[in-house]
Design a protein around this motif. Structure first.
Motif, PDB file in Angstrom:
ATOM      1  N   ASP A 176       7.104 -16.625   5.011  1.00 28.23           N
ATOM      2  CA  ASP A 176       7.440 -15.292   5.525  1.00 28.23           C
ATOM      3  C   ASP A 176       6.539 -14.212   4.931  1.00 28.23           C
ATOM      4  N   GLN A 177       6.251 -14.308   3.629  1.00 25.75           N
ATOM      5  CA  GLN A 177       5.422 -13.290   2.977  1.00 25.75           C
ATOM      6  C   GLN A 177       3.978 -13.339   3.469  1.00 25.75           C
ATOM      7  N   LEU A 178       3.461 -14.532   3.704  1.00 27.95           N
ATOM      8  CA  LEU A 178       2.102 -14.644   4.228  1.00 27.95           C
ATOM      9  C   LEU A 178       2.009 -14.041   5.630  1.00 27.95           C
ATOM     10  N   LYS A 179       2.999 -14.301   6.451  1.00 24.41           N
ATOM     11  CA  LYS A 179       3.010 -13.709   7.792  1.00 24.41           C
ATOM     12  C   LYS A 179       3.128 -12.186   7.709  1.00 24.41           C
ATOM     13  N   SER A 180       3.858 -11.712   6.692  1.00 23.76           N
ATOM     14  CA  SER A 180       3.964 -10.265   6.487  1.00 23.76           C
ATOM     15  C   SER A 180       2.616  -9.672   6.098  1.00 23.76           C
ATOM     16  N   PHE A 181       1.851 -10.381   5.258  1.00 20.85           N
ATOM     17  CA  PHE A 181       0.506  -9.925   4.888  1.00 20.85           C
ATOM     18  C   PHE A 181      -0.349  -9.732   6.141  1.00 20.85           C
ATOM     19  N   ILE A 182      -0.271 -10.687   7.067  1.00 20.37           N
ATOM     20  CA  ILE A 182      -1.081 -10.631   8.287  1.00 20.37           C
ATOM     21  C   ILE A 182      -0.673  -9.442   9.149  1.00 20.37           C
ATOM     22  N   ARG A 183       0.629  -9.219   9.252  1.00 11.54           N
ATOM     23  CA  ARG A 183       1.106  -8.083  10.056  1.00 11.54           C
ATOM     24  C   ARG A 183       0.716  -6.752   9.424  1.00 11.54           C
ATOM     25  N   THR A 184       0.804  -6.681   8.096  1.00 10.87           N
ATOM     26  CA  THR A 184       0.530  -5.427   7.397  1.00 10.87           C
ATOM     27  C   THR A 184      -0.947  -5.074   7.389  1.00 10.87           C
ATOM     28  N   ASP A 185      -1.810  -6.087   7.209  1.00  9.96           N
ATOM     29  CA  ASP A 185      -3.249  -5.842   7.159  1.00  9.96           C
ATOM     30  C   ASP A 185      -3.971  -6.894   7.994  1.00  9.96           C
ATOM     31  N   PRO A 186      -3.928  -6.759   9.321  1.00 14.67           N
ATOM     32  CA  PRO A 186      -4.523  -7.778  10.195  1.00 14.67           C
ATOM     33  C   PRO A 186      -6.037  -7.888  10.067  1.00 14.67           C
ATOM     34  N   VAL A 187      -6.699  -6.856   9.568  1.00 20.87           N
ATOM     35  CA  VAL A 187      -8.150  -6.909   9.389  1.00 20.87           C
ATOM     36  C   VAL A 187      -8.497  -7.745   8.166  1.00 20.87           C
ATOM     37  N   LEU A 188      -7.859  -7.440   7.041  1.00 16.30           N
ATOM     38  CA  LEU A 188      -8.123  -8.168   5.803  1.00 16.30           C
ATOM     39  C   LEU A 188      -7.796  -9.651   5.941  1.00 16.30           C
ATOM     40  N   PHE A 189      -6.705  -9.938   6.645  1.00 16.67           N
ATOM     41  CA  PHE A 189      -6.262 -11.329   6.761  1.00 16.67           C
ATOM     42  C   PHE A 189      -6.583 -11.917   8.135  1.00 16.67           C
ATOM     43  N   SER A 190      -7.597 -11.350   8.777  1.00 20.27           N
ATOM     44  CA  SER A 190      -8.056 -11.910  10.044  1.00 20.27           C
ATOM     45  C   SER A 190      -8.561 -13.335   9.821  1.00 20.27           C
ATOM     46  N   GLY A 191      -8.106 -14.250  10.641  1.00 20.10           N
ATOM     47  CA  GLY A 191      -8.521 -15.641  10.484  1.00 20.10           C
ATOM     48  C   GLY A 191      -7.537 -16.495   9.727  1.00 20.10           C
ATOM     49  N   MET A 192      -6.508 -15.897   9.108  1.00 15.06           N
ATOM     50  CA  MET A 192      -5.469 -16.676   8.442  1.00 15.06           C
ATOM     51  C   MET A 192      -4.394 -17.045   9.462  1.00 15.06           C
ATOM     52  N   PHE A 193      -4.101 -18.344   9.552  1.00 17.69           N
ATOM     53  CA  PHE A 193      -3.074 -18.827  10.458  1.00 17.69           C
ATOM     54  C   PHE A 193      -2.094 -19.686   9.658  1.00 17.69           C
ATOM     55  N   VAL A 194      -0.845 -19.259   9.613  1.00 17.69           N
ATOM     56  CA  VAL A 194       0.159 -19.885   8.753  1.00 17.69           C
ATOM     57  C   VAL A 194       0.938 -20.941   9.529  1.00 17.69           C
ATOM     58  N   PHE A 195       1.037 -22.132   8.944  1.00 14.11           N
ATOM     59  CA  PHE A 195       1.760 -23.244   9.559  1.00 14.11           C
ATOM     60  C   PHE A 195       2.843 -23.740   8.599  1.00 14.11           C
ATOM     61  N   PRO A 196       4.121 -23.509   8.895  1.00 16.86           N
ATOM     62  CA  PRO A 196       5.195 -24.064   8.063  1.00 16.86           C
ATOM     63  C   PRO A 196       5.336 -25.561   8.312  1.00 16.86           C
ATOM     64  N   TYR A 230     -17.578 -16.870   4.895  1.00 21.65           N
ATOM     65  CA  TYR A 230     -17.032 -17.680   5.983  1.00 21.65           C
ATOM     66  C   TYR A 230     -16.131 -16.812   6.847  1.00 21.65           C
ATOM     67  N   ARG A 231     -16.355 -16.821   8.160  1.00 24.50           N
ATOM     68  CA  ARG A 231     -15.591 -15.978   9.067  1.00 24.50           C
ATOM     69  C   ARG A 231     -14.836 -16.787  10.118  1.00 24.50           C
ATOM     70  N   GLY A 232     -14.770 -18.076   9.938  1.00 25.20           N
ATOM     71  CA  GLY A 232     -14.015 -18.907  10.867  1.00 25.20           C
ATOM     72  C   GLY A 232     -12.528 -18.898  10.533  1.00 25.20           C
ATOM     73  N   PRO A 233     -11.725 -19.604  11.311  1.00 24.71           N
ATOM     74  CA  PRO A 233     -10.282 -19.654  11.069  1.00 24.71           C
ATOM     75  C   PRO A 233      -9.949 -20.459   9.820  1.00 24.71           C
ATOM     76  N   ILE A 234      -8.911 -20.055   9.116  1.00 19.42           N
ATOM     77  CA  ILE A 234      -8.441 -20.772   7.928  1.00 19.42           C
ATOM     78  C   ILE A 234      -6.958 -21.071   8.095  1.00 19.42           C
ATOM     79  N   PRO A 235      -6.610 -22.286   8.521  1.00 24.81           N
ATOM     80  CA  PRO A 235      -5.202 -22.659   8.586  1.00 24.81           C
ATOM     81  C   PRO A 235      -4.604 -22.751   7.177  1.00 24.81           C
ATOM     82  N   VAL A 236      -3.423 -22.186   6.998  1.00 22.14           N
ATOM     83  CA  VAL A 236      -2.712 -22.242   5.721  1.00 22.14           C
ATOM     84  C   VAL A 236      -1.405 -22.982   5.959  1.00 22.14           C
ATOM     85  N   LYS A 237      -1.303 -24.189   5.408  1.00 18.71           N
ATOM     86  CA  LYS A 237      -0.133 -25.034   5.649  1.00 18.71           C
ATOM     87  C   LYS A 237       0.769 -25.006   4.417  1.00 18.71           C
ATOM     88  N   VAL A 238       2.016 -24.592   4.630  1.00 20.64           N
ATOM     89  CA  VAL A 238       2.925 -24.324   3.517  1.00 20.64           C
ATOM     90  C   VAL A 238       4.174 -25.185   3.632  1.00 20.64           C
TER      91      VAL A 238
END
Length: 261
Positions: free
Chosen positions: A133-153, A114-122
């Motif tokens: 904060d840690q999930l957003k850090s994952f995205i910043r550190t490895d934007p390719v691996l976590f492409s499609g992850m969108f974090v919603f507090p 699956y290559r579509g967007p995956i909202p992550v609601k925390v």
């Protein structure tokens, strides 16, 4: 206990927000063939596994965060109409929880292609902010691996401006109730619920016993975790996880092109 252990008819107060019969109907609804095929679980009448192009059109993740004590952390997900609890546990810190969410994200990506967007609601209240904060850090550190992850507090119990609901918790409960109701917004009967909830006794008990009252301006407001505990009930951890999974969110323009069947 009456329904799921003793096999008796439920005794339910009038002030309970979600009817247990609706929950049972959702749990017992058969998963569509499209979704079974997409998950690689479809077998025809001759016992042959069906291999067809993937038909996953919706993926979402939710996490209700606890740290230590009796409360549990719950991580759940939704694929198409199927809602499941991935893991629930207590005693682990926020680093463990953010790692568990990242693990689930990668499993869904790899297993179902699956290559579509995956909202992550925390749950962002209390220690949950650390997970966000840690999930957003994952995205910043490895934007390719976590492409499609969108974090919603998300903050439980926060007052909102809504026609019917007083706060975010009641709004999310209303979303789940609407998804499993036997009729649509126009009052017409539905053949089946919009989501298939997990067959989890704790979740069903928590969702079916949460009471609702009305505020001074006539809006509905479900009881808080504190009020539930004062009634001798456990924390609704599994239920809150499911509320987050089912909560609809809006992605920025251009991020939601993969949604839709």
């Amino acid at each position: 206990v009456r329904v799921r252990v003793d096999g008796e008819f439920p005794e339910q107060d009038d002030d309970v927000f979600i009817n247990i019969s609706w929950l049972e109907q959702s749990v017992n609804t058969e998963i569509s063939e499209d979704t079974l095929k997409a998950l690689g679980e479809y077998v025809d009448e001759q016992g042959n596994r069906i291999r067809e192009p993937k038909k996953i059109w919706r993926v979402e993740i939710g996490c209700d965060v606890a740290r230590f004590g009796d409360d549990k952390t719950g991580v759940g997900y939704r694929i198409n109409e199927v809602v499941r609890i991935y893991k629930k546990y207590n005693g682990h810190d926020t680093t463990w929880t953010s790692g568990t969410i990242a693990e689930l994200f990668k499993i869904i990506r790899e297993r179902y292609h699956y290559r579509g967007p995956i909202p992550v609601k925390v749950d962002d209240g209390g220690v949950g902010g650390g997970v966000t904060d840690q999930l957003k850090s994952f995205i910043r550190t490895d934007p390719v691996l976590f492409s499609g992850m969108f974090v919603f507090p998300v903050n439980f119990g926060q007052p909102i401006k809504h026609k019917h609901y007083a706060d975010t918790t009641t709004f999310m409960m209303g979303i789940v109730r609407d998804l499993i109701a036997p009729y649509d917004a126009e009052g017409k009967d539905r053949d089946m619920p919009e989501v298939v909830l997990p067959n989890d006794d704790d979740m069903i008990g928590q969702l079916s016993c949460r009471k609702v009252d009305y505020t001074s301006n006539g809006k509905q407001k479900v009881e808080s975790k504190k009020e539930m505990k004062e009634r001798g009930l456990p924390s609704p951890d599994e239920a809150d996880c499911i509320l987050l999974v089912c909560l609809p969110v809006k992605l920025k323009k251009g991020e939601n092109k993969s949604y839709g069947r």
